[in-house]
Design a protein around this motif. Sequence first.
Motif, short mmCIF file in Angstrom:
data_model
loop_
_atom_site.label_atom_id
_atom_site.label_comp_id
_atom_site.label_asym_id
_atom_site.label_seq_id
_atom_site.Cartn_x
_atom_site.Cartn_y
_atom_site.Cartn_z
N ALA A 1 0.93 -1.26 -0.05
CA ALA A 1 -0.08 0.06 -0.04
C ALA A 1 0.82 1.15 -0.14
CB ALA A 1 -0.75 -0.08 1.41
N ALA A 2 2.20 1.18 0.58
CA ALA A 2 2.90 2.43 0.69
C ALA A 2 3.76 2.68 -0.67
CB ALA A 2 3.89 2.10 1.79
N GLN A 3 3.53 1.77 -1.81
CA GLN A 3 4.31 1.83 -2.89
C GLN A 3 3.78 2.34 -3.83
OE1 GLN A 3 7.73 0.74 -2.48
NE2 GLN A 3 6.91 0.28 -0.53
N ALA A 4 4.01 3.65 -4.33
CA ALA A 4 3.30 4.45 -5.34
C ALA A 4 3.18 3.88 -6.69
CB ALA A 4 3.95 5.81 -5.58
N GLN A 5 4.22 2.96 -6.81
CA GLN A 5 4.14 2.04 -8.24
C GLN A 5 3.33 1.18 -8.20
OE1 GLN A 5 8.72 1.82 -8.14
NE2 GLN A 5 8.24 1.74 -10.32
N VAL A 6 2.79 0.76 -7.19
CA VAL A 6 1.75 -0.59 -7.07
C VAL A 6 0.34 0.15 -6.95
CG1 VAL A 6 1.05 -2.31 -5.43
CG2 VAL A 6 3.45 -1.99 -5.87
N GLN A 7 -0.22 -0.11 -8.10
CA GLN A 7 -1.47 0.58 -8.27
C GLN A 7 -2.74 -0.02 -7.58
OE1 GLN A 7 -1.93 1.34 -12.53
NE2 GLN A 7 -1.04 3.53 -12.38
N GLN A 8 -2.67 -1.46 -7.71
CA GLN A 8 -3.70 -2.00 -7.30
C GLN A 8 -3.28 -3.45 -6.61
OE1 GLN A 8 -7.20 -2.73 -10.09
NE2 GLN A 8 -6.65 -0.71 -11.09
N VAL A 9 -3.95 -3.85 -5.67
CA VAL A 9 -3.73 -5.07 -4.94
C VAL A 9 -4.79 -6.04 -4.67
CG1 VAL A 9 -2.30 -6.05 -2.76
CG2 VAL A 9 -1.75 -4.02 -3.81
N PHE A 10 -4.84 -7.21 -5.07
CA PHE A 10 -6.08 -8.18 -4.74
C PHE A 10 -5.45 -9.35 -3.94
CE2 PHE A 10 -7.05 -5.75 -8.66
CZ PHE A 10 -8.39 -5.29 -8.30
N TYR A 11 -6.01 -9.50 -2.81
CA TYR A 11 -5.87 -10.77 -2.13
C TYR A 11 -6.77 -11.80 -3.00
CZ TYR A 11 -5.23 -14.11 1.90
OH TYR A 11 -5.10 -15.04 2.62
N VAL A 12 -6.35 -12.92 -3.38
CA VAL A 12 -7.15 -13.77 -4.18
C VAL A 12 -7.05 -15.42 -3.92
CG1 VAL A 12 -6.96 -12.31 -6.40
CG2 VAL A 12 -5.34 -14.10 -5.97
N THR A 13 -7.80 -16.12 -4.61
CA THR A 13 -7.78 -17.49 -4.19
C THR A 13 -7.16 -18.19 -5.43
OG1 THR A 13 -9.93 -17.80 -5.61
CG2 THR A 13 -10.05 -17.46 -3.11
N GLY A 14 -6.60 -19.29 -5.30
CA GLY A 14 -6.00 -20.10 -6.67
C GLY A 14 -4.39 -19.99 -6.08
N GLU A 15 -3.60 -20.35 -7.19
CA GLU A 15 -2.11 -20.53 -6.94
C GLU A 15 -1.49 -19.26 -6.36
OE1 GLU A 15 0.72 -22.05 -9.98
OE2 GLU A 15 -1.01 -23.18 -10.52
N ALA A 16 -1.95 -18.24 -6.91
CA ALA A 16 -1.37 -16.96 -6.16
C ALA A 16 -2.21 -16.53 -4.97
CB ALA A 16 -1.29 -15.67 -7.23
N ASP A 17 -1.47 -15.72 -4.17
CA ASP A 17 -1.95 -15.40 -2.92
C ASP A 17 -2.59 -13.76 -3.15
OD1 ASP A 17 -1.54 -17.59 -1.20
OD2 ASP A 17 0.29 -17.18 -1.52
N PHE A 18 -1.62 -13.05 -3.94
CA PHE A 18 -1.83 -11.69 -4.48
C PHE A 18 -1.63 -11.57 -5.99
CE2 PHE A 18 -0.84 -11.32 0.07
CZ PHE A 18 -1.58 -10.66 0.47
N VAL A 19 -2.64 -10.64 -6.37
CA VAL A 19 -2.50 -10.19 -7.79
C VAL A 19 -2.16 -8.60 -7.68
CG1 VAL A 19 -3.43 -9.83 -10.32
CG2 VAL A 19 -3.67 -11.94 -9.06
N LEU A 20 -1.11 -8.05 -8.33
CA LEU A 20 -0.75 -6.73 -8.20
C LEU A 20 -0.69 -6.13 -9.72
CD1 LEU A 20 2.65 -7.09 -6.20
CD2 LEU A 20 0.30 -6.91 -5.47
N VAL A 21 -1.08 -4.72 -9.83
CA VAL A 21 -0.95 -4.12 -11.08
C VAL A 21 0.07 -2.96 -10.52
CG1 VAL A 21 -2.08 -2.55 -12.67
CG2 VAL A 21 -3.35 -4.36 -11.70
N VAL A 22 1.19 -3.13 -11.37
CA VAL A 22 2.23 -2.21 -11.19
C VAL A 22 2.71 -1.42 -12.31
CG1 VAL A 22 4.71 -2.28 -10.52
CG2 VAL A 22 3.14 -3.95 -9.32
N THR A 23 3.01 -0.27 -12.13
CA THR A 23 3.53 0.59 -13.42
C THR A 23 5.08 1.05 -12.97
OG1 THR A 23 3.13 2.57 -14.64
CG2 THR A 23 2.33 2.83 -12.32
N ALA A 24 5.83 1.24 -14.03
CA ALA A 24 6.98 1.61 -13.94
C ALA A 24 7.62 2.21 -15.24
CB ALA A 24 7.94 0.40 -13.37
N PRO A 25 8.34 3.22 -15.24
CA PRO A 25 8.97 3.77 -16.48
C PRO A 25 9.70 2.76 -17.32
CG PRO A 25 10.03 4.66 -14.49
CD PRO A 25 9.08 3.74 -14.03
#
Length: 158
Positions: A89-113
């Motif tokens: 939540a503190a990282q400006a580049q991390v736009q969205q964070v979802f706590y999910v079911t399945g193989e992954a625990d989190f799915v992130l949307v990240v932006t970077a130059p």
Amino acid sequence: MKLDRFDRQLLNLVQEDAGQTAERLAEQVALSPSAIQRRLRKLREHGVIQRDAAVLDPRQVGKPTFFIVALQVERERPELLAQLRKWLAAQAQVQQVFYVTGEADFVLVVTAPDTENYDALMLRMIADNLNIKRFTTHVALSLVKRGLTIPVALDEND
């Protein structure tokens, strides 16, 4: 907060363009501009509207790259998950964070130059969060649609 049909109409309209004036909104909703302003204030006070934001055209602000990240943790202990959530939540580049079911625990949307900046962020994430087991990255080749709009049914029973 109980939402009526007017509130629901307003929520749909301001999600599309939060910069509309009360007068413009009043043309689309059968209420006076002052009633529109009161309702919007109430929706903000109750946390229904969390914030207003401008949506930028990525091509006009440096063409950042978007990364979709599937993140796995070693252990799902509450204190470790809370630490990771706080870090993300503190990282400006991390736009969205979802706590999910399945193989992954989190799915992130990240932006970077560029990929170098993305790699540096991920190295910091691993160094600061020892509970991370692994992550996989998908690089977005093009932006087809981007938004945060939540369709609000005009009737609460819909």
